[in-house]
Design a protein around this motif. Sequence first.
Motif, short mmCIF file in Angstrom:
data_model
loop_
_atom_site.label_atom_id
_atom_site.label_comp_id
_atom_site.label_asym_id
_atom_site.label_seq_id
_atom_site.Cartn_x
_atom_site.Cartn_y
_atom_site.Cartn_z
N LYS A 280 -18.84 11.92 1.03
CA LYS A 280 -17.77 12.65 0.34
C LYS A 280 -18.23 13.07 -1.05
CE LYS A 280 -13.04 11.97 -1.34
NZ LYS A 280 -11.91 11.00 -1.44
N MET A 281 -18.90 12.17 -1.76
CA MET A 281 -19.40 12.49 -3.09
C MET A 281 -20.38 13.67 -3.03
SD MET A 281 -21.41 10.00 -5.78
CE MET A 281 -22.78 9.72 -4.62
N GLY A 282 -21.26 13.66 -2.03
CA GLY A 282 -22.21 14.75 -1.88
C GLY A 282 -21.53 16.08 -1.63
N LEU A 283 -20.50 16.05 -0.77
CA LEU A 283 -19.76 17.29 -0.49
C LEU A 283 -19.08 17.82 -1.74
CD1 LEU A 283 -18.09 16.40 2.95
CD2 LEU A 283 -19.81 18.17 2.54
N GLU A 284 -18.44 16.92 -2.47
CA GLU A 284 -17.70 17.36 -3.64
C GLU A 284 -18.64 17.87 -4.73
OE1 GLU A 284 -14.81 14.55 -5.00
OE2 GLU A 284 -14.04 14.18 -2.99
N LEU A 285 -19.77 17.18 -4.94
CA LEU A 285 -20.73 17.64 -5.93
C LEU A 285 -21.36 18.96 -5.52
CD1 LEU A 285 -22.50 14.28 -6.85
CD2 LEU A 285 -20.90 15.59 -8.26
N GLY A 286 -21.59 19.10 -4.20
CA GLY A 286 -22.14 20.36 -3.70
C GLY A 286 -21.22 21.53 -3.93
N GLU A 287 -19.91 21.28 -3.84
CA GLU A 287 -18.95 22.35 -4.05
C GLU A 287 -19.02 22.90 -5.48
OE1 GLU A 287 -17.20 23.77 -1.89
OE2 GLU A 287 -17.13 22.42 -0.17
N HIS A 288 -19.40 22.06 -6.43
CA HIS A 288 -19.46 22.51 -7.82
C HIS A 288 -20.48 23.63 -8.01
CE1 HIS A 288 -16.81 19.65 -9.97
NE2 HIS A 288 -17.09 18.85 -8.95
N ALA B 297 -19.42 -1.10 5.19
CA ALA B 297 -20.58 -0.21 5.23
C ALA B 297 -20.15 1.21 5.58
CB ALA B 297 -21.59 -0.72 6.25
N ARG B 298 -19.28 1.34 6.58
CA ARG B 298 -18.80 2.67 6.95
C ARG B 298 -18.05 3.31 5.79
NH1 ARG B 298 -16.95 1.45 13.24
NH2 ARG B 298 -18.86 2.31 14.19
N GLN B 299 -17.25 2.52 5.08
CA GLN B 299 -16.50 3.04 3.94
C GLN B 299 -17.45 3.52 2.85
OE1 GLN B 299 -12.87 3.23 3.62
NE2 GLN B 299 -13.75 4.68 2.19
N MET B 300 -18.48 2.73 2.56
CA MET B 300 -19.44 3.11 1.52
C MET B 300 -20.20 4.36 1.90
SD MET B 300 -20.95 -0.64 0.45
CE MET B 300 -22.13 0.06 -0.70
N LEU B 301 -20.64 4.46 3.15
CA LEU B 301 -21.39 5.64 3.60
C LEU B 301 -20.50 6.88 3.59
CD1 LEU B 301 -23.39 4.00 6.52
CD2 LEU B 301 -24.32 4.80 4.33
N PHE B 302 -19.24 6.70 3.97
CA PHE B 302 -18.30 7.82 3.93
C PHE B 302 -18.12 8.30 2.49
CE2 PHE B 302 -13.98 9.25 3.06
CZ PHE B 302 -13.90 10.36 3.88
N ASN B 303 -17.97 7.36 1.56
CA ASN B 303 -17.76 7.73 0.16
C ASN B 303 -18.97 8.46 -0.40
OD1 ASN B 303 -15.16 6.74 -0.04
ND2 ASN B 303 -15.81 4.71 -0.70
N VAL B 304 -20.17 8.04 -0.01
CA VAL B 304 -21.38 8.74 -0.47
C VAL B 304 -21.42 10.15 0.10
CG1 VAL B 304 -23.90 8.77 -0.31
CG2 VAL B 304 -22.71 6.64 -0.82
N ASP C 56 -29.22 -1.42 -0.08
CA ASP C 56 -29.42 0.01 -0.25
C ASP C 56 -28.77 0.79 0.89
OD1 ASP C 56 -31.72 0.81 1.82
OD2 ASP C 56 -32.10 -1.19 1.03
N LEU C 57 -28.59 2.08 0.68
CA LEU C 57 -27.87 2.91 1.66
C LEU C 57 -28.65 3.06 2.97
CD1 LEU C 57 -26.55 5.72 -0.72
CD2 LEU C 57 -25.28 3.81 0.27
N ILE C 58 -29.97 3.10 2.90
CA ILE C 58 -30.77 3.23 4.13
C ILE C 58 -30.56 2.01 5.02
CG2 ILE C 58 -33.11 3.33 5.05
CD1 ILE C 58 -33.89 4.96 2.59
N THR C 59 -30.53 0.83 4.41
CA THR C 59 -30.31 -0.38 5.19
C THR C 59 -28.91 -0.41 5.77
OG1 THR C 59 -31.89 -1.61 3.81
CG2 THR C 59 -30.33 -2.90 5.11
N LEU C 60 -27.92 0.01 5.00
CA LEU C 60 -26.55 0.07 5.52
C LEU C 60 -26.45 1.04 6.69
CD1 LEU C 60 -24.23 0.01 2.38
CD2 LEU C 60 -24.58 -1.80 4.06
N GLN C 61 -27.09 2.19 6.55
CA GLN C 61 -27.07 3.18 7.64
C GLN C 61 -27.75 2.64 8.88
OE1 GLN C 61 -27.31 7.14 6.10
NE2 GLN C 61 -28.48 7.85 7.86
N LEU D 62 -5.51 4.50 4.53
CA LEU D 62 -5.97 3.12 4.31
C LEU D 62 -7.49 3.02 4.36
CD1 LEU D 62 -3.42 1.04 6.43
CD2 LEU D 62 -3.78 0.83 3.96
N ASP D 63 -8.11 3.75 5.29
CA ASP D 63 -9.56 3.69 5.47
C ASP D 63 -10.31 4.54 4.44
OD1 ASP D 63 -9.21 2.03 7.61
OD2 ASP D 63 -9.43 3.59 9.14
N GLY D 64 -9.58 5.29 3.61
CA GLY D 64 -10.24 6.12 2.62
C GLY D 64 -10.73 7.44 3.15
N VAL D 65 -10.32 7.82 4.37
CA VAL D 65 -10.70 9.11 4.93
C VAL D 65 -10.06 10.25 4.14
CG1 VAL D 65 -10.53 10.57 7.00
CG2 VAL D 65 -11.08 8.14 7.21
#
Length: 302
Positions: free
Chosen positions: A86-94, A77-84, A11-16, A146-149
Amino acid sequence: MLQKSLIRRLDLITLQLFVAVHEEGTLTRAAAREAIAVSAASKRLMELEVALGISLFVRQAKGMTLTPAGETLLHHARQMLFNVEKMGLELGEHSHGVRGYVRMLANLSAIIQFLPEDLRDFSERHPQVKTDLEERPSSGVIQGVLDGVADLGICSSDSDVKGLHSVLYRRDKLMVLMPADHPLASRSTLAFADTLGSDYVGLHAASSINMRTHAAARKAGKVLRLRIHVPGFDAMCRMVQANMGIGILPQKAYELFGRALGLHAVPLTDDWSDRALILVVRDEAMLSPVSRMLFEQLRGVV
Protein backbone atom coordinates in the motif's frame (compact mmCIF):
# COMPACT_ATOMS: atom_id res chain seq x y z
CA MET A 1 15.67 -8.37 23.83
CA LEU A 2 13.21 -10.18 21.57
CA GLN A 3 11.94 -6.87 20.17
CA LYS A 4 15.48 -5.65 19.35
CA SER A 5 16.31 -9.00 17.78
CA LEU A 6 13.24 -8.81 15.58
CA ILE A 7 14.04 -5.30 14.41
CA ARG A 8 17.50 -6.46 13.35
CA ARG A 9 16.56 -9.80 11.83
CA LEU A 10 12.93 -9.65 10.65
CA ASP A 11 13.18 -8.53 7.02
CA LEU A 12 10.47 -8.37 4.35
CA ILE A 13 12.04 -11.06 2.15
CA THR A 14 11.93 -13.53 5.02
CA LEU A 15 8.33 -12.61 5.82
CA GLN A 16 7.35 -13.05 2.18
CA LEU A 17 9.10 -16.43 2.15
CA PHE A 18 7.32 -17.45 5.35
CA VAL A 19 3.92 -16.65 3.79
CA ALA A 20 4.90 -18.48 0.59
CA VAL A 21 5.83 -21.65 2.53
CA HIS A 22 2.42 -21.61 4.17
CA GLU A 23 0.60 -21.06 0.87
CA GLU A 24 2.67 -23.54 -1.18
CA GLY A 25 2.93 -26.20 1.52
CA THR A 26 6.59 -27.06 0.91
CA LEU A 27 9.88 -25.19 1.18
CA THR A 28 10.91 -26.26 -2.33
CA ARG A 29 7.84 -24.77 -4.02
CA ALA A 30 8.02 -21.63 -1.87
CA ALA A 31 11.70 -21.10 -2.70
CA ALA A 32 10.97 -21.51 -6.42
CA ARG A 33 8.09 -19.02 -6.18
CA GLU A 34 10.28 -16.44 -4.44
CA ALA A 35 13.31 -17.17 -6.68
CA ILE A 36 15.49 -18.14 -3.70
CA ALA A 37 17.77 -21.19 -3.46
CA VAL A 38 16.27 -23.87 -1.24
CA SER A 39 19.32 -23.84 1.03
CA ALA A 40 19.08 -20.04 1.44
CA ALA A 41 15.33 -20.29 2.09
CA SER A 42 15.88 -22.96 4.74
CA LYS A 43 18.55 -20.81 6.41
CA ARG A 44 16.22 -17.78 6.49
CA LEU A 45 13.42 -19.76 8.14
CA MET A 46 15.75 -21.27 10.73
CA GLU A 47 17.15 -17.82 11.59
CA LEU A 48 13.61 -16.49 11.92
CA GLU A 49 12.64 -19.27 14.32
CA VAL A 50 15.84 -18.70 16.32
CA ALA A 51 15.13 -14.95 16.52
CA LEU A 52 11.60 -15.65 17.75
CA GLY A 53 12.58 -18.54 19.97
CA ILE A 54 9.65 -20.65 18.68
CA SER A 55 8.85 -23.17 15.98
CA LEU A 56 6.69 -21.78 13.19
CA PHE A 57 6.13 -24.97 11.17
CA VAL A 58 5.47 -28.62 11.75
CA ARG A 59 7.74 -30.36 9.24
CA GLN A 60 6.21 -33.53 7.82
CA ALA A 61 7.03 -35.86 4.95
CA LYS A 62 4.24 -34.37 2.80
CA GLY A 63 5.01 -30.75 3.57
CA MET A 64 4.97 -28.03 6.21
CA THR A 65 2.03 -26.81 8.29
CA LEU A 66 1.85 -23.89 10.67
CA THR A 67 2.11 -24.22 14.43
CA PRO A 68 -0.23 -22.03 16.55
CA ALA A 69 2.61 -19.52 16.82
CA GLY A 70 2.99 -19.66 13.05
CA GLU A 71 -0.71 -18.84 12.63
CA THR A 72 -0.19 -15.75 14.77
CA LEU A 73 2.82 -14.64 12.74
CA LEU A 74 0.95 -15.29 9.47
CA HIS A 75 -1.71 -12.73 10.41
CA HIS A 76 0.88 -10.06 11.21
CA ALA A 77 3.13 -10.92 8.26
CA ARG A 78 0.29 -10.53 5.77
CA GLN A 79 -0.67 -7.22 7.37
CA MET A 80 2.91 -5.93 7.19
CA LEU A 81 3.35 -7.00 3.56
CA PHE A 82 0.02 -5.44 2.64
CA ASN A 83 1.02 -2.16 4.30
CA VAL A 84 4.33 -2.12 2.41
CA GLU A 85 2.50 -2.72 -0.88
CA LYS A 86 0.00 0.00 0.00
CA MET A 87 2.84 2.38 0.84
CA GLY A 88 4.45 1.69 -2.53
CA LEU A 89 1.21 2.36 -4.37
CA GLU A 90 0.58 5.59 -2.54
CA LEU A 91 4.14 6.85 -2.99
CA GLY A 92 4.00 5.88 -6.65
CA GLU A 93 0.88 7.96 -7.12
CA HIS A 94 2.79 11.07 -6.03
CA SER A 95 4.91 10.85 -9.16
CA HIS A 96 1.70 11.32 -11.17
CA GLY A 97 0.56 14.36 -9.21
CA VAL A 98 -1.64 12.51 -6.74
CA ARG A 99 -1.36 13.90 -3.21
CA GLY A 100 -3.18 11.20 -1.27
CA TYR A 101 -4.77 7.77 -1.48
CA VAL A 102 -7.86 6.47 0.33
CA ARG A 103 -9.02 2.85 0.30
CA MET A 104 -12.73 2.25 0.95
CA LEU A 105 -15.00 -0.75 1.31
CA ALA A 106 -18.79 -0.38 1.07
CA ASN A 107 -21.87 -2.52 0.73
CA LEU A 108 -23.98 -2.55 -2.42
CA SER A 109 -26.69 -0.27 -1.03
CA ALA A 110 -24.23 2.51 -0.25
CA ILE A 111 -22.45 2.20 -3.60
CA ILE A 112 -25.65 2.25 -5.65
CA GLN A 113 -27.58 4.90 -3.75
CA PHE A 114 -25.21 7.45 -2.28
CA LEU A 115 -21.49 7.10 -2.92
CA PRO A 116 -21.37 8.11 -6.60
CA GLU A 117 -22.46 11.67 -5.82
CA ASP A 118 -20.64 11.83 -2.48
CA LEU A 119 -17.33 10.70 -4.00
CA ARG A 120 -17.82 13.02 -6.97
CA ASP A 121 -18.22 15.95 -4.58
CA PHE A 122 -15.12 14.88 -2.65
CA SER A 123 -13.13 14.51 -5.86
CA GLU A 124 -14.16 17.99 -7.01
CA ARG A 125 -12.95 19.43 -3.70
CA HIS A 126 -9.76 17.36 -3.63
CA PRO A 127 -8.84 16.49 -7.24
CA GLN A 128 -5.36 15.24 -6.28
CA VAL A 129 -6.69 12.58 -3.90
CA LYS A 130 -7.32 9.12 -5.38
CA THR A 131 -10.06 6.91 -3.93
CA ASP A 132 -10.05 3.10 -4.32
CA LEU A 133 -13.56 1.70 -3.70
CA GLU A 134 -14.41 -2.02 -3.44
CA GLU A 135 -17.87 -3.55 -2.93
CA ARG A 136 -18.29 -6.15 -0.19
CA PRO A 137 -21.23 -7.36 1.94
CA SER A 138 -21.52 -5.60 5.30
CA SER A 139 -19.72 -8.39 7.20
CA GLY A 140 -16.90 -8.25 4.66
CA VAL A 141 -16.64 -4.49 5.07
CA ILE A 142 -16.16 -4.91 8.82
CA GLN A 143 -13.54 -7.62 8.41
CA GLY A 144 -11.71 -5.68 5.74
CA VAL A 145 -11.41 -2.57 7.90
CA LEU A 146 -10.29 -4.71 10.85
CA ASP A 147 -7.64 -6.37 8.67
CA GLY A 148 -6.38 -3.00 7.41
CA VAL A 149 -7.46 -3.66 3.82
CA ALA A 150 -9.29 -0.31 3.83
CA ASP A 151 -9.15 2.94 5.77
CA LEU A 152 -12.93 3.49 5.74
CA GLY A 153 -15.97 1.25 5.41
CA ILE A 154 -19.72 1.68 4.95
CA CYS A 155 -22.10 -1.07 6.04
CA SER A 156 -25.51 -1.75 7.52
CA SER A 157 -26.00 -0.54 11.09
CA ASP A 158 -27.19 -3.98 12.25
CA SER A 159 -23.71 -5.41 11.56
CA ASP A 160 -21.44 -6.53 14.39
CA VAL A 161 -18.77 -3.82 14.15
CA LYS A 162 -16.36 -5.81 16.37
CA GLY A 163 -15.05 -2.79 18.22
CA LEU A 164 -14.66 -0.47 15.23
CA HIS A 165 -15.55 3.19 15.65
CA SER A 166 -18.80 3.97 13.79
CA VAL A 167 -20.89 7.04 12.92
CA LEU A 168 -24.12 7.45 10.99
CA TYR A 169 -23.70 7.84 7.22
CA ARG A 170 -27.18 7.66 5.61
CA ARG A 171 -30.66 6.25 6.05
CA ASP A 172 -32.72 4.40 3.49
CA LYS A 173 -36.11 2.72 3.14
CA LEU A 174 -36.75 -0.82 1.91
CA MET A 175 -39.59 -1.48 -0.51
CA VAL A 176 -41.27 -4.48 -2.15
CA LEU A 177 -40.50 -4.61 -5.87
CA MET A 178 -43.08 -6.22 -8.17
CA PRO A 179 -44.59 -6.05 -11.66
CA ALA A 180 -47.18 -3.29 -12.06
CA ASP A 181 -49.98 -5.85 -12.47
CA HIS A 182 -49.08 -7.88 -9.34
CA PRO A 183 -52.01 -8.48 -6.92
CA LEU A 184 -50.17 -6.51 -4.19
CA ALA A 185 -49.47 -3.50 -6.42
CA SER A 186 -52.67 -1.72 -5.41
CA ARG A 187 -51.53 -1.46 -1.77
CA SER A 188 -50.06 1.82 -0.48
CA THR A 189 -47.93 0.01 2.13
CA LEU A 190 -47.20 -3.63 2.94
CA ALA A 191 -46.25 -5.69 5.96
CA PHE A 192 -43.54 -8.16 4.99
CA ALA A 193 -45.60 -11.09 6.31
CA ASP A 194 -48.29 -10.28 3.72
CA THR A 195 -45.81 -10.88 0.89
CA LEU A 196 -44.71 -14.37 1.90
CA GLY A 197 -47.23 -16.08 -0.35
CA SER A 198 -45.21 -14.90 -3.36
CA ASP A 199 -41.99 -16.22 -4.88
CA TYR A 200 -38.93 -14.08 -4.20
CA VAL A 201 -35.89 -12.90 -6.13
CA GLY A 202 -33.18 -12.47 -3.49
CA LEU A 203 -29.78 -10.83 -3.31
CA HIS A 204 -26.64 -12.88 -2.65
CA ALA A 205 -26.67 -14.84 0.59
CA ALA A 206 -24.23 -12.59 2.49
CA SER A 207 -26.15 -9.37 1.83
CA SER A 208 -27.78 -7.51 4.73
CA ILE A 209 -31.13 -7.40 2.92
CA ASN A 210 -31.09 -11.15 2.33
CA MET A 211 -30.37 -11.85 5.99
CA ARG A 212 -33.05 -9.42 7.16
CA THR A 213 -35.74 -10.96 4.95
CA HIS A 214 -34.93 -14.52 6.00
CA ALA A 215 -34.97 -13.50 9.68
CA ALA A 216 -38.32 -11.74 9.22
CA ALA A 217 -39.80 -14.79 7.49
CA ARG A 218 -38.68 -17.06 10.34
CA LYS A 219 -40.20 -14.64 12.86
CA ALA A 220 -43.48 -14.85 10.96
CA GLY A 221 -43.33 -18.64 11.15
CA LYS A 222 -42.94 -19.03 7.39
CA VAL A 223 -40.28 -19.92 4.85
CA LEU A 224 -39.14 -17.39 2.28
CA ARG A 225 -39.99 -18.83 -1.13
CA LEU A 226 -36.71 -17.88 -2.71
CA ARG A 227 -36.65 -18.70 -6.39
CA ILE A 228 -33.27 -17.28 -7.37
CA HIS A 229 -30.31 -15.30 -5.99
CA VAL A 230 -28.92 -12.35 -7.98
CA PRO A 231 -25.73 -10.29 -7.46
CA GLY A 232 -27.23 -6.80 -7.58
CA PHE A 233 -30.29 -4.54 -7.73
CA ASP A 234 -30.20 -4.17 -11.53
CA ALA A 235 -30.30 -7.97 -11.90
CA MET A 236 -33.13 -8.16 -9.36
CA CYS A 237 -35.19 -5.68 -11.38
CA ARG A 238 -34.70 -7.65 -14.58
CA MET A 239 -35.71 -10.91 -12.89
CA VAL A 240 -38.81 -9.31 -11.40
CA GLN A 241 -39.62 -7.87 -14.82
CA ALA A 242 -39.39 -11.43 -16.19
CA ASN A 243 -41.96 -12.58 -13.57
CA MET A 244 -39.44 -14.65 -11.61
CA GLY A 245 -40.82 -13.28 -8.33
CA ILE A 246 -40.89 -10.13 -6.20
CA GLY A 247 -37.95 -8.57 -4.37
CA ILE A 248 -36.84 -6.26 -1.58
CA LEU A 249 -34.67 -3.26 -2.43
CA PRO A 250 -34.01 0.30 -1.21
CA GLN A 251 -36.20 3.10 -2.51
CA LYS A 252 -33.42 4.86 -4.39
CA ALA A 253 -32.34 1.63 -6.08
CA TYR A 254 -35.92 1.25 -7.31
CA GLU A 255 -35.88 4.80 -8.63
CA LEU A 256 -32.60 4.14 -10.45
CA PHE A 257 -33.40 0.74 -11.95
CA GLY A 258 -36.96 -0.47 -11.38
CA ARG A 259 -39.03 2.50 -12.45
CA ALA A 260 -37.47 2.61 -15.92
CA LEU A 261 -38.46 -1.05 -16.42
CA GLY A 262 -42.11 -0.31 -15.64
CA LEU A 263 -41.98 -2.01 -12.25
CA HIS A 264 -43.85 -0.97 -9.12
CA ALA A 265 -42.62 -0.68 -5.52
CA VAL A 266 -44.57 -0.50 -2.25
CA PRO A 267 -42.98 0.67 1.05
CA LEU A 268 -42.70 -1.88 3.86
CA THR A 269 -44.17 -1.03 7.27
CA ASP A 270 -41.85 -3.33 9.27
CA ASP A 271 -39.40 -1.61 11.63
CA TRP A 272 -36.42 -3.34 9.99
CA SER A 273 -37.26 -1.75 6.65
CA ASP A 274 -36.07 1.64 7.96
CA ARG A 275 -32.32 1.20 7.76
CA ALA A 276 -29.24 3.13 8.74
CA LEU A 277 -25.90 2.85 6.96
CA ILE A 278 -22.85 3.54 9.10
CA LEU A 279 -19.30 4.68 8.42
CA VAL A 280 -16.68 2.57 10.23
CA VAL A 281 -12.96 3.07 10.91
CA ARG A 282 -10.47 1.34 13.18
CA ASP A 283 -9.36 4.50 14.95
CA GLU A 284 -10.44 7.97 13.89
CA ALA A 285 -7.32 9.50 15.42
CA MET A 286 -5.04 7.25 13.35
CA LEU A 287 -6.51 8.13 9.94
CA SER A 288 -4.20 9.69 7.38
CA PRO A 289 -4.93 13.36 6.56
CA VAL A 290 -6.69 12.52 3.28
CA SER A 291 -8.69 9.65 4.84
CA ARG A 292 -9.77 12.01 7.61
CA MET A 293 -10.96 14.56 5.03
CA LEU A 294 -13.16 11.94 3.36
CA PHE A 295 -14.37 10.63 6.72
CA GLU A 296 -15.39 14.12 7.83
CA GLN A 297 -17.20 14.79 4.57
CA LEU A 298 -19.12 11.51 4.58
CA ARG A 299 -20.14 11.78 8.22
CA GLY A 300 -21.67 15.19 7.50
CA VAL A 301 -23.99 14.27 4.65
CA VAL A 302 -26.97 12.97 6.68
